[in-house]
Write a protein that holds these residues in place. Sequence first.
Motif, PDB file in Angstrom:
ATOM      1  N   LEU A 175      38.466  71.424   1.364  1.00  0.00           N
ATOM      2  CA  LEU A 175      37.543  72.326   0.895  1.00  0.00           C
ATOM      3  C   LEU A 175      38.745  73.096   0.844  1.00  0.00           C
ATOM      4  O   LEU A 175      40.243  73.195   1.597  1.00  0.00           O
ATOM      5  CB  LEU A 175      36.857  73.292   2.469  1.00  0.00           C
ATOM      6  N   THR A 176      38.905  74.496   0.443  1.00  0.00           N
ATOM      7  CA  THR A 176      40.096  75.120  -0.624  1.00  0.00           C
ATOM      8  C   THR A 176      39.125  76.867  -0.689  1.00  0.00           C
ATOM      9  O   THR A 176      39.678  77.833  -0.623  1.00  0.00           O
ATOM     10  CB  THR A 176      39.478  74.932  -2.011  1.00  0.00           C
ATOM     11  N   SER A 177      37.737  76.434  -0.055  1.00  0.00           N
ATOM     12  CA  SER A 177      37.205  77.463   0.225  1.00  0.00           C
ATOM     13  C   SER A 177      36.286  77.533   1.191  1.00  0.00           C
ATOM     14  O   SER A 177      35.217  76.398   1.076  1.00  0.00           O
ATOM     15  CB  SER A 177      36.690  78.761  -1.186  1.00  0.00           C
ATOM     16  N   LEU A 178      35.375  78.590   1.468  1.00  0.00           N
ATOM     17  CA  LEU A 178      34.019  78.661   2.541  1.00  0.00           C
ATOM     18  C   LEU A 178      33.243  79.433   1.829  1.00  0.00           C
ATOM     19  O   LEU A 178      33.341  80.188   1.441  1.00  0.00           O
ATOM     20  CB  LEU A 178      34.380  79.478   4.121  1.00  0.00           C
ATOM     21  N   PRO A 179      31.550  78.439   1.727  1.00  0.00           N
ATOM     22  CA  PRO A 179      30.724  79.135   1.480  1.00  0.00           C
ATOM     23  C   PRO A 179      30.469  80.549   1.876  1.00  0.00           C
ATOM     24  O   PRO A 179      30.178  80.611   3.114  1.00  0.00           O
ATOM     25  CB  PRO A 179      29.747  78.050   1.343  1.00  0.00           C
ATOM     26  N   VAL A 180      30.147  81.327   1.241  1.00  0.00           N
ATOM     27  CA  VAL A 180      29.603  82.591   2.326  1.00  0.00           C
ATOM     28  C   VAL A 180      28.575  82.594   3.377  1.00  0.00           C
ATOM     29  O   VAL A 180      28.034  83.297   4.440  1.00  0.00           O
ATOM     30  CB  VAL A 180      29.496  83.871   1.256  1.00  0.00           C
ATOM     31  N   GLU A 181      27.839  81.697   2.447  1.00  0.00           N
ATOM     32  CA  GLU A 181      26.718  81.413   3.177  1.00  0.00           C
ATOM     33  C   GLU A 181      26.575  80.623   5.148  1.00  0.00           C
ATOM     34  O   GLU A 181      25.875  81.180   5.629  1.00  0.00           O
ATOM     35  CB  GLU A 181      26.066  80.629   2.683  1.00  0.00           C
ATOM     36  N   VAL A 182      27.903  80.490   4.807  1.00  0.00           N
ATOM     37  CA  VAL A 182      28.447  79.907   5.835  1.00  0.00           C
ATOM     38  C   VAL A 182      28.362  81.283   7.350  1.00  0.00           C
ATOM     39  O   VAL A 182      27.672  81.000   8.472  1.00  0.00           O
ATOM     40  CB  VAL A 182      29.940  78.898   6.158  1.00  0.00           C
ATOM     41  N   CYS A 183      28.306  81.855   7.255  1.00  0.00           N
ATOM     42  CA  CYS A 183      28.599  83.270   7.748  1.00  0.00           C
ATOM     43  C   CYS A 183      27.338  83.885   8.303  1.00  0.00           C
ATOM     44  O   CYS A 183      27.059  84.960   8.872  1.00  0.00           O
ATOM     45  CB  CYS A 183      29.440  83.964   7.033  1.00  0.00           C
ATOM     46  N   THR A 184      26.264  83.214   7.713  1.00  0.00           N
ATOM     47  CA  THR A 184      24.975  84.025   7.882  1.00  0.00           C
ATOM     48  C   THR A 184      24.898  82.858   8.537  1.00  0.00           C
ATOM     49  O   THR A 184      23.102  82.859   9.170  1.00  0.00           O
ATOM     50  CB  THR A 184      23.865  83.731   6.709  1.00  0.00           C
ATOM     51  N   GLU A 228      33.028  87.823   5.042  1.00  0.00           N
ATOM     52  CA  GLU A 228      32.011  88.291   5.939  1.00  0.00           C
ATOM     53  C   GLU A 228      32.320  87.198   6.931  1.00  0.00           C
ATOM     54  O   GLU A 228      30.796  87.670   8.211  1.00  0.00           O
ATOM     55  CB  GLU A 228      30.169  87.756   5.312  1.00  0.00           C
ATOM     56  N   LEU A 229      33.039  86.610   7.356  1.00  0.00           N
ATOM     57  CA  LEU A 229      32.916  85.636   8.603  1.00  0.00           C
ATOM     58  C   LEU A 229      33.098  86.576   9.525  1.00  0.00           C
ATOM     59  O   LEU A 229      32.423  85.443  10.626  1.00  0.00           O
ATOM     60  CB  LEU A 229      34.683  84.957   8.452  1.00  0.00           C
ATOM     61  N   GLY A 230      33.343  87.883   9.507  1.00  0.00           N
ATOM     62  CA  GLY A 230      33.280  88.479  11.389  1.00  0.00           C
ATOM     63  C   GLY A 230      31.671  88.450  11.804  1.00  0.00           C
ATOM     64  O   GLY A 230      31.573  89.403  12.323  1.00  0.00           O
ATOM     65  N   PRO A 261      40.919  88.424   6.799  1.00  0.00           N
ATOM     66  CA  PRO A 261      40.212  89.693   6.905  1.00  0.00           C
ATOM     67  C   PRO A 261      39.795  90.256   7.754  1.00  0.00           C
ATOM     68  O   PRO A 261      40.099  89.777   9.128  1.00  0.00           O
ATOM     69  CB  PRO A 261      38.933  89.348   6.147  1.00  0.00           C
ATOM     70  N   PRO A 262      40.008  91.884   7.862  1.00  0.00           N
ATOM     71  CA  PRO A 262      39.497  92.724   8.845  1.00  0.00           C
ATOM     72  C   PRO A 262      38.086  92.324   9.143  1.00  0.00           C
ATOM     73  O   PRO A 262      38.555  92.353  10.320  1.00  0.00           O
ATOM     74  CB  PRO A 262      39.312  94.203   7.943  1.00  0.00           C
ATOM     75  N   GLY A 263      37.237  91.926   9.507  1.00  0.00           N
ATOM     76  CA  GLY A 263      36.082  91.579   9.062  1.00  0.00           C
ATOM     77  C   GLY A 263      36.281  90.725  10.043  1.00  0.00           C
ATOM     78  O   GLY A 263      35.666  90.159  10.965  1.00  0.00           O
ATOM     79  N   LEU A 264      37.124  89.892  10.124  1.00  0.00           N
ATOM     80  CA  LEU A 264      37.459  89.304  11.931  1.00  0.00           C
ATOM     81  C   LEU A 264      36.914  89.609  12.897  1.00  0.00           C
ATOM     82  O   LEU A 264      37.014  88.549  14.057  1.00  0.00           O
ATOM     83  CB  LEU A 264      39.028  88.691  11.268  1.00  0.00           C
ATOM     84  N   GLY A 265      37.523  90.894  12.705  1.00  0.00           N
ATOM     85  CA  GLY A 265      37.588  91.663  13.978  1.00  0.00           C
ATOM     86  C   GLY A 265      36.413  91.666  15.102  1.00  0.00           C
ATOM     87  O   GLY A 265      35.643  91.978  16.231  1.00  0.00           O
ATOM     88  N   GLY A 266      35.018  91.347  13.824  1.00  0.00           N
ATOM     89  CA  GLY A 266      34.044  91.449  14.081  1.00  0.00           C
ATOM     90  C   GLY A 266      33.040  90.457  15.470  1.00  0.00           C
ATOM     91  O   GLY A 266      32.123  89.807  16.072  1.00  0.00           O
ATOM     92  N   LEU A 267      34.180  89.191  15.509  1.00  0.00           N
ATOM     93  CA  LEU A 267      34.030  88.754  16.053  1.00  0.00           C
ATOM     94  C   LEU A 267      34.060  88.762  17.944  1.00  0.00           C
ATOM     95  O   LEU A 267      35.432  87.812  18.164  1.00  0.00           O
ATOM     96  CB  LEU A 267      34.197  86.794  15.411  1.00  0.00           C
ATOM     97  N   THR A 268      32.807  89.257  18.496  1.00  0.00           N
ATOM     98  CA  THR A 268      33.534  89.956  18.908  1.00  0.00           C
ATOM     99  C   THR A 268      33.380  88.580  20.971  1.00  0.00           C
ATOM    100  O   THR A 268      33.222  89.483  21.602  1.00  0.00           O
ATOM    101  CB  THR A 268      32.124  91.403  19.964  1.00  0.00           C
ATOM    102  N   CYS A 269      32.812  87.848  20.600  1.00  0.00           N
ATOM    103  CA  CYS A 269      32.546  86.489  21.681  1.00  0.00           C
ATOM    104  C   CYS A 269      32.988  85.520  21.995  1.00  0.00           C
ATOM    105  O   CYS A 269      33.296  84.932  22.407  1.00  0.00           O
ATOM    106  CB  CYS A 269      30.805  86.189  21.473  1.00  0.00           C
ATOM    107  N   LEU A 270      34.497  85.819  20.695  1.00  0.00           N
ATOM    108  CA  LEU A 270      35.425  84.539  20.057  1.00  0.00           C
ATOM    109  C   LEU A 270      35.826  84.570  21.678  1.00  0.00           C
ATOM    110  O   LEU A 270      36.918  85.764  22.425  1.00  0.00           O
ATOM    111  CB  LEU A 270      36.253  84.951  19.149  1.00  0.00           C
TER     112      LEU A 270
END
Length: 598
Positions: free
Chosen positions: A138-147, A167-169, A188-197
């Motif tokens: 895989l060279t990328s993750l589809p943004v749909e995974v983030c939903t 959108e991974l966050g 990505p800065p959005g990674l900080g949104g993974l508050t349950c990680l």
Amino acid sequence: MSRFRKADKADSLAGFRTEKTEPTVPYGLLKAARKSGQLNLSGRGLTEVPQNVYRLNVDTPEEAQQNVSFGASDRWWEQTDLTKLLLSSNLLTQLSDDIRLLSGLTTLDLHDNQLSSLPSAVGELQELQQLRLGHNKLTSLPVEVCTLNNLRSLTVQQNLLEILPEELGQLRNLTELDLSNNHLKSLPPGLGGLTCLQKLNLSDNKLSCLPDCLAQLKNVKILDCSRNQLADIPASLSEMLALEQLYLRHNKLRLFPQLPAPALKDLYVGNNQIEQLETEQLSCLAAISLLELRDNKIKSLPDQMTLLSTLTRLDLTNNDITTLPASLSLLPSLKVLLLEGNPLRGIRRDLLTKGTNELLKYLRGRIKEEPERPDEGNTAMTLPSQASVNVHTIKTLKLLAYSEKQADVIPDELFDAAVDQSVTTVNFCKNQLTSIPARLVEFSSSLSDINLGFNKLTCCSPDICKLLQLIHIDLRNNQLCDLPPDMKNLTKLRSIILSYNRFKSFPEVLYQISSLEIVLLGNNQVGEVDPSRLMKLMHLSTLDLSNNDLLNIPPELGLCSSLRCLSLEGNPFRTPRAAIVAKGTDAVLEYLRSRIPT
């Protein structure tokens, strides 16, 4: 004649032609999957997913066309939707958009294939909790995974990812994220949104810095940033209040990271370019248990090493250290000190090979002893047996030592000298003891560490079960084959060393001591281990079962998620293969998990 004309029209090459057929799945598997909701197609050499797998939830089963049965086992109209689909270790190059037809999936395992992309239809699997994509292309993750709002575990290790979607966050419920062995240069800065990680693996990438957004990950317990290009660690990492294990091996660090993370127990900063340690940096490590500094350029240690009062293991292998501060010997919890590969002066080579206890004993001897104040009640006479009792060691270090005497009993004078001294450590190793000294119970309110290694103990006295403050027990190189059941009362016990004994099975009582972190059982005759009971040891991080008689390794052992070091070499099992065992604990556990039957 008509018969012969028909023969003329027949295709004489029909037997030599190969028709392209769709890969098939045994009907029995599909039938069972309709009942269980689980389908395991791992390791079948599939180049594509058969259409009847995608349509498992929507197509009417064959038995519905043949007969209507009211038997409990054949009620096809009561079939369940597929929830678990395992497709690992195949030859898949793509996944069809028809994957959306399996909308009830909670687990989708695609690891170890040849996928270069994922269809956007994966985003329609809204029930998905576990998505395994490791070991693909895989060279990328589809943004749909983030939903995928219910996703708990996302593993994408060993791919070709260079960037991650911002959108991974949005994966608010994610507890595990493995991005190791990719080509990531930034996060990505959005990674900080993974508050349950709780577990984040970023090892083996090309990261030159860590973003401040990681400070928002308040629940992360394990962070692995090994094998990157990090030159420094942001101070904001100290805001990760739950962080217990931090891996920074094989980077470009020149300064020891100053991280007052209150829960940090294990810090690995080996294979960097660190040249010095400062007292302020160490004073932050309030809960540190393991500190790995091997393969750096450290030249000296600060005198205030006693600040690390919780430290049990210190690895300084292959540095430039020439002298050791004597205060190192006053660390109350230190059990393992590794110094190989340093140009140490004034310490004999043979002393280093004798192990940690002897080295610490040597360093204690360098501490300038204060003159003893004469007690008014002492007589002028000193018994010959008392001359060998080091009262200063007992009073100052709370250490009761009588090792390498080849004695079959411990003299009463030694115990008499320690009355009312709140002894915390006992070292009676390398003697000829056949039983545990009964007078040890006199220190039951204070004794936390006992070393009875290299003796001739054939059984472990129940008296040891009365030492309720014990944290460490060393019983290596004896003749033990069992442990007393009442050891389950040792609720503070963190490590036990039973190497080189005669155990034929994993000691039953150890399954009941939930505080255990380290169990060393190498070089015994252990034939089996129960992974379902090991999983209940939530703190177990190190398990040594090397050189035993294990004929098979149960795959469920891979579910012991707390294990960071598992030693299995020297056993007669065939799987996992030696090549996998040589790759280390993570590779072995991942292999075992992939073998768990569904």
